[in-house]
Design a protein around this motif. Structure first.
Motif, PDB file in Angstrom:
ATOM      1  N   MET A  57      30.855  34.391  41.262  1.00  0.00           N
ATOM      2  CA  MET A  57      30.828  34.639  42.711  1.00  0.00           C
ATOM      3  C   MET A  57      29.997  33.559  43.393  1.00  0.00           C
ATOM      4  SD  MET A  57      28.207  37.850  43.042  1.00  0.00           S
ATOM      5  CE  MET A  57      26.468  37.651  42.725  1.00  0.00           C
ATOM      6  N   CYS A  58      30.025  33.548  44.721  1.00  0.00           N
ATOM      7  CA  CYS A  58      29.152  32.676  45.497  1.00  0.00           C
ATOM      8  C   CYS A  58      27.720  33.193  45.372  1.00  0.00           C
ATOM      9  CB  CYS A  58      29.540  32.699  46.979  1.00  0.00           C
ATOM     10  SG  CYS A  58      31.178  32.066  47.339  1.00  0.00           S
ATOM     11  N   ILE A  75      37.664  35.125  26.502  1.00  0.00           N
ATOM     12  CA  ILE A  75      36.979  35.478  27.746  1.00  0.00           C
ATOM     13  C   ILE A  75      37.903  35.220  28.928  1.00  0.00           C
ATOM     14  CG2 ILE A  75      35.025  34.966  29.254  1.00  0.00           C
ATOM     15  CD1 ILE A  75      33.588  33.936  26.694  1.00  0.00           C
ATOM     16  N   ILE A  76      37.948  36.187  29.825  1.00  0.00           N
ATOM     17  CA  ILE A  76      38.638  36.013  31.102  1.00  0.00           C
ATOM     18  C   ILE A  76      37.558  35.816  32.159  1.00  0.00           C
ATOM     19  CG2 ILE A  76      40.114  37.090  32.855  1.00  0.00           C
ATOM     20  CD1 ILE A  76      41.609  36.454  30.260  1.00  0.00           C
ATOM     21  N   MET A  77      37.715  34.792  32.967  1.00  0.00           N
ATOM     22  CA  MET A  77      36.781  34.568  34.065  1.00  0.00           C
ATOM     23  C   MET A  77      37.523  34.707  35.381  1.00  0.00           C
ATOM     24  SD  MET A  77      34.453  31.290  35.041  1.00  0.00           S
ATOM     25  CE  MET A  77      33.298  31.372  36.428  1.00  0.00           C
ATOM     26  N   PHE A  78      37.045  35.604  36.216  1.00  0.00           N
ATOM     27  CA  PHE A  78      37.525  35.710  37.587  1.00  0.00           C
ATOM     28  C   PHE A  78      36.586  34.848  38.423  1.00  0.00           C
ATOM     29  CE2 PHE A  78      38.875  39.709  35.615  1.00  0.00           C
ATOM     30  CZ  PHE A  78      40.223  39.701  35.922  1.00  0.00           C
ATOM     31  N   ALA A  79      37.104  33.767  38.995  1.00  0.00           N
ATOM     32  CA  ALA A  79      36.266  32.790  39.682  1.00  0.00           C
ATOM     33  C   ALA A  79      36.620  32.694  41.159  1.00  0.00           C
ATOM     34  CB  ALA A  79      36.426  31.418  39.031  1.00  0.00           C
ATOM     35  N   CYS A  80      35.618  32.868  41.988  1.00  0.00           N
ATOM     36  CA  CYS A  80      35.753  32.685  43.428  1.00  0.00           C
ATOM     37  C   CYS A  80      36.230  31.262  43.708  1.00  0.00           C
ATOM     38  CB  CYS A  80      34.395  32.946  44.081  1.00  0.00           C
ATOM     39  SG  CYS A  80      34.189  32.177  45.693  1.00  0.00           S
ATOM     40  N   ASN A  81      37.247  31.119  44.514  1.00  0.00           N
ATOM     41  CA  ASN A  81      37.833  29.822  44.838  1.00  0.00           C
ATOM     42  C   ASN A  81      36.816  28.840  45.413  1.00  0.00           C
ATOM     43  OD1 ASN A  81      40.210  28.050  45.401  1.00  0.00           O
ATOM     44  ND2 ASN A  81      39.499  28.357  47.487  1.00  0.00           N
ATOM     45  N   TRP A  82      35.952  29.313  46.278  1.00  0.00           N
ATOM     46  CA  TRP A  82      35.102  28.417  47.059  1.00  0.00           C
ATOM     47  C   TRP A  82      33.847  27.967  46.331  1.00  0.00           C
ATOM     48  CZ3 TRP A  82      38.084  26.820  50.638  1.00  0.00           C
ATOM     49  CH2 TRP A  82      39.069  27.668  51.144  1.00  0.00           C
TER      50      TRP A  82
END
Length: 144
Positions: A73-74, A15-22
């Motif tokens: 995402m947020c 799994i690749i997770m694109f995660a919002c930094n904040w």
């Protein structure tokens, strides 16, 4: 391109997770510092905002060997860039149609709002996606 389910013996999904930094990335960080355990099947790609994640990034991850993608995402109303999470959701809805065209199950790509304080939610979401991908089996993409 089309997807095909193959042998599931000893299968562990990638799994690749694109995660919002904040938010989402900070939630994962909190899970780690809280010593929560979740499946190690995930590779995290930190992004400044989920609104910057192009559908082509998800397709590229899948064609390069990922069995699933998680977009963190947020939560609505909490985006540090005002409306980046709304942009991410619009792109996600478009992406679902693309997945249908490619014959890839929609369940392989998930988007979730995860705040910086939601370590337990991050753990739950990752665990659920891993279980779903185990059920679906490996993603086999064939060029047509």
């Amino acid at each position: 391109m089309s997807a095909k389910v193959v042998d599931q013996t000893n299968y562990e999904p990638k799994i690749i997770m694109f995660a919002c930094n904040w938010c989402a990335y900070a939630g994962l960080d909190l899970a780690g510092t809280s010593r929560l355990t979740y499946p190690a099947n995930i590779t995290v790609v930190r992004t400044m905002c989920s609104g910057r994640i192009d559908p082509s990034f998800v397709v590229k991850a899948l064609t390069d060997g990922a069995d699933g993608v998680l977009i963190g995402m947020c939560n609505y109303g909490d985006c540090h860039y005002i409306n980046g999470n709304y942009k991410a959701m619009k792109r996600f809805l478009f992406l679902q149609k693309m997945l249908d065209d490619f014959g890839i199950e929609r369940a392989r790509v998930r988007i979730e709002g995860i705040s910086a304080s939601e370590a337990l939610k991050a753990k739950r979401v990752i665990t659920e996606l891993v279980e779903e991908l185990r059920r679906l089996g490996p993603l086999k993409i064939e060029e047509e």
